[in-house]
Design a protein around this motif. Structure first.
Motif, PDB file in Angstrom:
ATOM      1  N   ARG A 274       0.833  -1.196   0.000  1.00  0.00           N
ATOM      2  CA  ARG A 274       0.000   0.000   0.000  1.00  0.00           C
ATOM      3  C   ARG A 274       0.869   1.249   0.000  1.00  0.00           C
ATOM      4  NH1 ARG A 274      -4.697  -0.346   3.286  1.00  0.00           N
ATOM      5  NH2 ARG A 274      -4.637   1.853   2.793  1.00  0.00           N
ATOM      6  N   GLN A 275       0.250   2.349  -0.403  1.00  0.00           N
ATOM      7  CA  GLN A 275       1.021   3.586  -0.541  1.00  0.00           C
ATOM      8  C   GLN A 275       0.640   4.623   0.520  1.00  0.00           C
ATOM      9  OE1 GLN A 275      -0.465   2.034  -3.488  1.00  0.00           O
ATOM     10  NE2 GLN A 275       1.493   0.990  -3.518  1.00  0.00           N
ATOM     11  N   GLY A 276      -0.160   4.207   1.489  1.00  0.00           N
ATOM     12  CA  GLY A 276      -0.536   5.112   2.575  1.00  0.00           C
ATOM     13  C   GLY A 276      -0.909   4.295   3.792  1.00  0.00           C
TER      14      GLY A 276
ATOM     15  N   GLY B 298      -7.985   7.109  -6.196  1.00  0.00           N
ATOM     16  CA  GLY B 298      -6.607   7.195  -5.692  1.00  0.00           C
ATOM     17  C   GLY B 298      -6.221   5.835  -5.122  1.00  0.00           C
ATOM     18  N   CYS B 299      -6.501   4.803  -5.932  1.00  0.00           N
ATOM     19  CA  CYS B 299      -6.411   3.410  -5.441  1.00  0.00           C
ATOM     20  C   CYS B 299      -4.984   2.920  -5.282  1.00  0.00           C
ATOM     21  CB  CYS B 299      -7.154   2.484  -6.397  1.00  0.00           C
ATOM     22  SG  CYS B 299      -6.538   2.606  -8.096  1.00  0.00           S
TER      23      CYS B 299
ATOM     24  N   GLN C 208      -5.939  -1.886  -0.664  1.00  0.00           N
ATOM     25  CA  GLN C 208      -7.261  -1.870  -0.022  1.00  0.00           C
ATOM     26  C   GLN C 208      -8.354  -2.317  -0.990  1.00  0.00           C
ATOM     27  OE1 GLN C 208      -5.570   1.035  -0.784  1.00  0.00           O
ATOM     28  NE2 GLN C 208      -6.898   1.204  -2.560  1.00  0.00           N
TER      29      GLN C 208
ATOM     30  N   ILE D 231      -9.265   4.026  -9.651  1.00  0.00           N
ATOM     31  CA  ILE D 231      -8.767   5.144 -10.466  1.00  0.00           C
ATOM     32  C   ILE D 231      -7.505   5.678  -9.806  1.00  0.00           C
ATOM     33  CG2 ILE D 231      -9.308   7.462 -11.380  1.00  0.00           C
ATOM     34  CD1 ILE D 231     -11.432   5.580 -12.252  1.00  0.00           C
ATOM     35  N   ASP D 232      -6.458   5.827 -10.581  1.00  0.00           N
ATOM     36  CA  ASP D 232      -5.253   6.469 -10.046  1.00  0.00           C
ATOM     37  C   ASP D 232      -4.562   7.253 -11.160  1.00  0.00           C
ATOM     38  OD1 ASP D 232      -3.622   5.995  -7.215  1.00  0.00           O
ATOM     39  OD2 ASP D 232      -2.340   6.716  -8.855  1.00  0.00           O
TER      40      ASP D 232
ATOM     41  N   PHE E   3       1.049   2.498 -11.296  1.00  0.00           N
ATOM     42  CA  PHE E   3       0.272   1.911 -10.197  1.00  0.00           C
ATOM     43  C   PHE E   3      -0.902   1.102 -10.757  1.00  0.00           C
ATOM     44  CE2 PHE E   3       1.352   5.354  -6.761  1.00  0.00           C
ATOM     45  CZ  PHE E   3       2.609   4.799  -6.624  1.00  0.00           C
TER      46      PHE E   3
ATOM     47  N   GLY F 244      -6.450   7.754 -14.444  1.00  0.00           N
ATOM     48  CA  GLY F 244      -7.255   8.966 -14.601  1.00  0.00           C
ATOM     49  C   GLY F 244      -7.119   9.822 -13.366  1.00  0.00           C
ATOM     50  N   SER F 245      -7.709  11.010 -13.440  1.00  0.00           N
ATOM     51  CA  SER F 245      -7.571  11.939 -12.317  1.00  0.00           C
ATOM     52  C   SER F 245      -8.878  12.087 -11.545  1.00  0.00           C
ATOM     53  CB  SER F 245      -7.120  13.312 -12.810  1.00  0.00           C
ATOM     54  OG  SER F 245      -6.930  14.146 -11.683  1.00  0.00           O
ATOM     55  N   MET F 246      -8.737  12.240 -10.250  1.00  0.00           N
ATOM     56  CA  MET F 246      -9.899  12.372  -9.369  1.00  0.00           C
ATOM     57  C   MET F 246     -10.657  13.678  -9.592  1.00  0.00           C
ATOM     58  SD  MET F 246      -8.165  13.008  -5.654  1.00  0.00           S
ATOM     59  CE  MET F 246      -7.250  11.480  -5.556  1.00  0.00           C
TER      60      MET F 246
ATOM     61  N   GLU G  65      -8.948   5.750   0.238  1.00  0.00           N
ATOM     62  CA  GLU G  65      -8.077   5.710   1.430  1.00  0.00           C
ATOM     63  C   GLU G  65      -6.817   6.525   1.156  1.00  0.00           C
ATOM     64  OE1 GLU G  65      -7.548   2.117   3.700  1.00  0.00           O
ATOM     65  OE2 GLU G  65      -9.325   1.207   2.800  1.00  0.00           O
ATOM     66  N   GLY G  66      -6.595   7.502   2.018  1.00  0.00           N
ATOM     67  CA  GLY G  66      -5.356   8.290   1.960  1.00  0.00           C
ATOM     68  C   GLY G  66      -5.147   9.017   0.658  1.00  0.00           C
ATOM     69  N   ALA G  67      -6.210   9.429  -0.014  1.00  0.00           N
ATOM     70  CA  ALA G  67      -6.018  10.036  -1.332  1.00  0.00           C
ATOM     71  C   ALA G  67      -6.836  11.299  -1.564  1.00  0.00           C
ATOM     72  CB  ALA G  67      -6.327   9.013  -2.417  1.00  0.00           C
TER      73      ALA G  67
ATOM     74  N   ASN H 166      -5.511  14.887  -2.207  1.00  0.00           N
ATOM     75  CA  ASN H 166      -4.967  15.378  -3.478  1.00  0.00           C
ATOM     76  C   ASN H 166      -5.886  16.405  -4.149  1.00  0.00           C
ATOM     77  OD1 ASN H 166      -2.396  13.890  -4.034  1.00  0.00           O
ATOM     78  ND2 ASN H 166      -3.744  12.157  -3.588  1.00  0.00           N
TER      79      ASN H 166
HETATM   80  C1  LIG Z   1      -1.140   8.038  -0.245  1.00  0.00           C
HETATM   81  S1  LIG Z   1      -1.509   7.189  -1.734  1.00  0.00           S
HETATM   82  C2  LIG Z   1      -2.816   6.090  -1.229  1.00  0.00           C
HETATM   83  C3  LIG Z   1      -2.965   4.894  -2.144  1.00  0.00           C
HETATM   84  C4  LIG Z   1      -3.963   3.821  -1.672  1.00  0.00           C
HETATM   85  N1  LIG Z   1      -5.318   4.310  -1.620  1.00  0.00           N
HETATM   86  C5  LIG Z   1      -3.549   3.273  -0.318  1.00  0.00           C
HETATM   87  O1  LIG Z   1      -4.198   3.629   0.682  1.00  0.00           O
HETATM   88  O2  LIG Z   1      -2.592   2.491  -0.287  1.00  0.00           O
HETATM   89  C6  LIG Z   1      -2.355   8.433  -2.685  1.00  0.00           C
HETATM   90  C7  LIG Z   1      -2.711   7.989  -4.099  1.00  0.00           C
HETATM   91  O3  LIG Z   1      -3.409   9.038  -4.779  1.00  0.00           O
HETATM   92  C8  LIG Z   1      -2.970   9.033  -6.130  1.00  0.00           C
HETATM   93  N2  LIG Z   1      -3.271  10.336  -6.725  1.00  0.00           N
HETATM   94  C9  LIG Z   1      -2.631  11.518  -6.536  1.00  0.00           C
HETATM   95  N3  LIG Z   1      -3.235  12.495  -7.222  1.00  0.00           N
HETATM   96  C10 LIG Z   1      -4.272  11.922  -7.880  1.00  0.00           C
HETATM   97  C11 LIG Z   1      -5.273  12.411  -8.777  1.00  0.00           C
HETATM   98  N4  LIG Z   1      -5.328  13.690  -9.124  1.00  0.00           N
HETATM   99  N5  LIG Z   1      -6.180  11.542  -9.248  1.00  0.00           N
HETATM  100  C12 LIG Z   1      -6.143  10.225  -8.913  1.00  0.00           C
HETATM  101  N6  LIG Z   1      -5.213   9.695  -8.084  1.00  0.00           N
HETATM  102  C13 LIG Z   1      -4.295  10.532  -7.566  1.00  0.00           C
HETATM  103  C14 LIG Z   1      -1.495   8.711  -6.022  1.00  0.00           C
HETATM  104  O4  LIG Z   1      -0.980   8.258  -7.254  1.00  0.00           O
HETATM  105  C15 LIG Z   1      -1.498   7.641  -4.949  1.00  0.00           C
HETATM  106  O5  LIG Z   1      -1.650   6.354  -5.472  1.00  0.00           O
END
Ligand SMILES: C[S@@+](CC[C@H](N)C(=O)[O-])C[C@H]1O[C@@H](n2cnc3c(N)ncnc32)[C@H](O)[C@@H]1O
Length: 258
Positions: A25-27, A54-55, A60, A75-76, A81, A103-105, A121-123, A126
């Motif tokens: 995981r990244q967060g 932001g998967c 998760q 979506i990330d 990733f 794609g972007s959130m 989670e944790g995203a 952004n």
């Molecule tokens: C802290 S990580 C959390 C990843 C995952 N949900 C987890 O909990 O392990 C934040 C994620 O948001 C993604 N992210 C950042 N900006 C974004 C955007 N504009 N649209 C979609 N994803 C984005 C990052 O690439 C990263 O994978």
């Protein structure tokens, strides 16, 4: 600004991707916490549509798939990733139910009222908690849920060192009652709120990073940006150990009723 205070967004995206892609995981988070958050959600069937925004590589998302019915789109922003996400889904034989999309959130590929559940989670930081809650709401059906984790203050007062760090990194960090109010003001019933336990930061995130850091520093020996990225992450970890009574991640679960 010193490297110590550098926001992760200021580093080279490819390096960040490489650094984090070796981890599950990244967060901060854990399978137990994902399952606990899911226990507040009661509207899902085999036909449900779920988005995990932001998967990352899907740590998760795969737990969600194991514990909830329906179809999930992750979506990330980073296609690397998403490639890892889709290969994780195939490895677990989830490819019929789970699909990763780059794609972007702030430009989500969903129709109004399409989703039963939005997970993140944790995203959401952004895009910003308030903006994300407000902009994503239209994609939910009436009766749909949103479940996000967000950095939050646990106390009304905090030492200036940690206040300054977070003010630079994410100025929208706020207390739990203020975040709950923001959720209510964005048009959701705040169904549940709980603090992620420390093991989500330590065992499931920082300990894994410590191993990954050694490998990463060897791979990028002499690369100043890579070294700065690692020292930034180490500084963040030290601050967590020092100030974990004052802040952490909180799950916020809301329901859209009209
Ligand atoms: C802290 S990580 C959390 C990843 C995952 N949900 C987890 O909990 O392990 C934040 C994620 O948001 C993604 N992210 C950042 N900006 C974004 C955007 N504009 N649209 C979609 N994803 C984005 C990052 O690439 C990263 O994978």
């Amino acid at each position: 600004m010193s490297n110590e205070n550098k926001s992760i967004h200021e580093f080279d995206f490819n390096l960040i991707c490489d650094y984090f892609s070796s981890m599950e995981r990244q967060g901060p988070g854990s399978p137990e916490v994902t399952i606990k958050a899911l226990s507040f959600i009661d509207n899902l069937t085999d036909e449900s549509s779920i988005a995990d925004i932001g998967c990352g590589t899907g740590g998760q998302t795969m737990v969600l798939t194991q514990n909830a019915p329906g179809h999930i789109k992750g979506i990330d922003l980073f296609s690397k990733f998403i490639d890892l996400f889709n290969s994780n889904a195939r490895r677990l034989n989830f490819q019929e139910r789970v699909k990763g999309i780059a794609g972007s959130m702030d430009e989500l590929p969903f129709r109004d009222g399409e989703l039963d559940l939005i997970w993140s989670e944790g995203a959401i930081y952004n895009i910003g908690f308030k903006r994300g809650l407000n902009e994503w709401r239209r994609f939910l059906k009436t009766g749909g849920y949103i479940a996000v984790t967000e950095a939050s203050w646990f106390t009304n007062e905090r030492p200036s060192e940690i206040f300054d760090f977070w003010h630079d990194a994410y100025s929208e960090i706020d207390t739990i009652p203020n975040k709950v109010k923001q959720m209510q003001d964005a048009g959701y019933i705040p169904v549940a709120t709980f603090i992620l336990p420390e093991n989500c930061w330590i065992e499931h995130f920082y300990v894994l990073q410590m191993e990954a850091q050694e490998i990463f520093l060897k791979k990028y020996a002499g690369n100043k940006t890579a070294e700065a990225l690692v020292s930034n992450e180490r500084h963040e970890m030290q601050l967590y150990y020092k100030y974990k009574d004052y802040y952490g991640y909180v799950f916020y679960i809301g329901k859209k009723i009209n």
